[in-house]
Design a protein around this motif. Sequence first.
Motif, PDB file in Angstrom:
ATOM      1  N   GLN A 144       1.080  -1.645  -0.131  1.00 41.44           N
ATOM      2  CA  GLN A 144      -0.373  -0.473   0.237  1.00 41.44           C
ATOM      3  C   GLN A 144       0.583   1.246  -0.088  1.00 41.44           C
ATOM      4  OE1 GLN A 144      -3.557  -0.087  -0.603  1.00 41.44           O
ATOM      5  NE2 GLN A 144      -3.184  -2.450  -0.652  1.00 41.44           N
ATOM      6  N   VAL A 145       1.767   1.518   0.648  1.00 41.10           N
ATOM      7  CA  VAL A 145       2.835   2.568   1.408  1.00 41.10           C
ATOM      8  C   VAL A 145       4.186   2.482   0.101  1.00 41.10           C
ATOM      9  CG1 VAL A 145       3.984   3.816   3.234  1.00 41.10           C
ATOM     10  CG2 VAL A 145       1.438   2.563   3.210  1.00 41.10           C
ATOM     11  N   VAL A 146       4.534   3.415  -0.349  1.00 41.81           N
ATOM     12  CA  VAL A 146       5.438   3.614  -0.794  1.00 41.81           C
ATOM     13  C   VAL A 146       6.709   5.301  -0.113  1.00 41.81           C
ATOM     14  CG1 VAL A 146       6.702   4.793  -2.880  1.00 41.81           C
ATOM     15  CG2 VAL A 146       4.922   2.789  -3.386  1.00 41.81           C
ATOM     16  N   PHE A 147       7.501   5.395   0.122  1.00 37.13           N
ATOM     17  CA  PHE A 147       7.567   6.367   0.476  1.00 37.13           C
ATOM     18  C   PHE A 147       9.074   6.879  -0.926  1.00 37.13           C
ATOM     19  CE2 PHE A 147       8.284   4.420   4.908  1.00 37.13           C
ATOM     20  CZ  PHE A 147       7.052   5.137   5.040  1.00 37.13           C
ATOM     21  N   ASN A 148       9.124   8.349  -0.519  1.00 36.29           N
ATOM     22  CA  ASN A 148       9.853   9.159  -2.474  1.00 36.29           C
ATOM     23  C   ASN A 148      10.477  10.665  -1.622  1.00 36.29           C
ATOM     24  OD1 ASN A 148       8.322  11.228  -4.952  1.00 36.29           O
ATOM     25  ND2 ASN A 148      10.369  10.488  -4.318  1.00 36.29           N
ATOM     26  N   ARG A 149      12.065  10.414  -2.119  1.00 33.85           N
ATOM     27  CA  ARG A 149      12.990  11.164  -1.347  1.00 33.85           C
ATOM     28  C   ARG A 149      13.296  12.050  -2.579  1.00 33.85           C
ATOM     29  NH1 ARG A 149      14.032  14.680   2.628  1.00 33.85           N
ATOM     30  NH2 ARG A 149      16.125  15.208   3.419  1.00 33.85           N
ATOM     31  N   THR A 150      12.931  12.804  -3.123  1.00 35.24           N
ATOM     32  CA  THR A 150      13.889  13.950  -4.270  1.00 35.24           C
ATOM     33  C   THR A 150      14.551  14.807  -3.482  1.00 35.24           C
ATOM     34  OG1 THR A 150      11.440  13.059  -5.482  1.00 35.24           O
ATOM     35  CG2 THR A 150      12.986  15.115  -6.392  1.00 35.24           C
ATOM     36  N   ARG A 151      16.101  15.484  -4.309  1.00 34.21           N
ATOM     37  CA  ARG A 151      16.686  16.156  -4.305  1.00 34.21           C
ATOM     38  C   ARG A 151      16.787  16.811  -5.349  1.00 34.21           C
ATOM     39  NH1 ARG A 151      22.976  14.478  -3.309  1.00 34.21           N
ATOM     40  NH2 ARG A 151      22.432  13.159  -4.682  1.00 34.21           N
ATOM     41  N   MET A 152      16.852  18.258  -5.580  1.00 33.86           N
ATOM     42  CA  MET A 152      16.081  19.607  -5.596  1.00 33.86           C
ATOM     43  C   MET A 152      17.735  20.060  -6.203  1.00 33.86           C
ATOM     44  SD  MET A 152      13.141  21.518  -5.491  1.00 33.86           S
ATOM     45  CE  MET A 152      13.037  21.988  -6.746  1.00 33.86           C
ATOM     46  N   ARG A 153      19.141  19.773  -7.278  1.00 33.98           N
ATOM     47  CA  ARG A 153      20.228  20.116  -7.440  1.00 33.98           C
ATOM     48  C   ARG A 153      20.194  21.465  -8.265  1.00 33.98           C
ATOM     49  NH1 ARG A 153      24.383  17.726  -4.395  1.00 33.98           N
ATOM     50  NH2 ARG A 153      25.967  18.408  -6.668  1.00 33.98           N
ATOM     51  N   LYS A 154      21.137  22.840  -8.578  1.00 32.63           N
ATOM     52  CA  LYS A 154      20.970  22.988  -9.264  1.00 32.63           C
ATOM     53  C   LYS A 154      22.704  23.709  -9.023  1.00 32.63           C
ATOM     54  CE  LYS A 154      19.677  27.227 -12.136  1.00 32.63           C
ATOM     55  NZ  LYS A 154      19.091  26.147 -12.812  1.00 32.63           N
ATOM     56  N   TRP A 155      23.982  24.274 -10.153  1.00 28.86           N
ATOM     57  CA  TRP A 155      25.066  24.536  -9.814  1.00 28.86           C
ATOM     58  C   TRP A 155      25.440  23.280  -9.306  1.00 28.86           C
ATOM     59  CZ3 TRP A 155      21.626  28.861  -8.155  1.00 28.86           C
ATOM     60  CH2 TRP A 155      21.386  29.222  -9.008  1.00 28.86           C
ATOM     61  N   GLY A 156      25.344  21.878  -8.600  1.00 36.80           N
ATOM     62  CA  GLY A 156      25.931  21.356  -8.107  1.00 36.80           C
ATOM     63  C   GLY A 156      26.087  21.365  -7.246  1.00 36.80           C
ATOM     64  N   LEU A 157      24.951  21.800  -5.823  1.00 37.18           N
ATOM     65  CA  LEU A 157      24.979  21.440  -5.088  1.00 37.18           C
ATOM     66  C   LEU A 157      23.187  22.019  -4.976  1.00 37.18           C
ATOM     67  CD1 LEU A 157      25.665  25.643  -4.408  1.00 37.18           C
ATOM     68  CD2 LEU A 157      26.736  23.371  -3.803  1.00 37.18           C
ATOM     69  N   THR A 158      23.253  21.043  -3.224  1.00 38.79           N
ATOM     70  CA  THR A 158      21.099  20.740  -3.457  1.00 38.79           C
ATOM     71  C   THR A 158      20.902  21.289  -3.023  1.00 38.79           C
ATOM     72  OG1 THR A 158      21.841  18.422  -2.989  1.00 38.79           O
ATOM     73  CG2 THR A 158      19.612  19.010  -1.767  1.00 38.79           C
ATOM     74  N   LEU A 159      19.927  22.366  -3.119  1.00 37.44           N
ATOM     75  CA  LEU A 159      18.979  23.850  -2.649  1.00 37.44           C
ATOM     76  C   LEU A 159      18.197  23.330  -1.982  1.00 37.44           C
ATOM     77  CD1 LEU A 159      19.930  26.436  -6.028  1.00 37.44           C
ATOM     78  CD2 LEU A 159      21.093  25.725  -4.073  1.00 37.44           C
ATOM     79  N   GLY A 160      17.555  22.371  -2.610  1.00 33.23           N
ATOM     80  CA  GLY A 160      15.992  21.824  -1.681  1.00 33.23           C
ATOM     81  C   GLY A 160      15.711  19.691  -1.790  1.00 33.23           C
TER      82      GLY A 160
END
Length: 197
Positions: free
Chosen positions: A154-170
């Motif tokens: 039933q359950v799926v966990f989701n984790r997303t990294r948002m990167r720009k200029w090689g840095l994780t911004l969110g």
Amino acid sequence: MSPLKPLRLLLLILVMLVLTACGHVRVQHFDGREPEFSVAEYFQGETWGWGMVQDYRGRITRQFTVYIQGYMDGDVLVLDEDFLFSDGEESKRVWRLKPVDQHCYVGTAHDVVGEGRACNYGDAFHLTYRLKVPIGEREWVFSMDDWMYLQDNQVVFNRTRMRKWGLTLGNITLTFTKQPLANNNQDEAEGFQRSAQ
């Protein structure tokens, strides 16, 4: 400056790069883990998700609900996603995931630059893509590193990294479920289903 200092700095950078490369997790490492996560099977039909967006300091900047209608168009998995944010904004994305072999897909959507690349092994699914995000009057393109993990049927966990200029911004954290919404969310459910029709 001592000639040894630049050499030490270069050596430190090289060690950090090697350690980063060694620590990189590949989706193939999840092969054989259970429960087995078939993305095409899980997302067919109705799926609900609840998530939040955090900035680089960990502060929550947005919260949202997503309603997904998934279906097969030939061998292509279509994920018709409707997002409702806590500030009242609504948005839509339609993913088309086409298999390239037993484990991997290429994916397209209107706000994705080029194609996303995804693979599915064991209990994990990994998708990378470049996403256009409007911020103020400008449109930024972020590199998205998206991981999903099946916890049970039933359950799926989701984790997303948002990167720009090689840095994780969110970061985006999201939980999906196949269960119907609780009664106190029934109005929200009906509203999503009306807008999706």
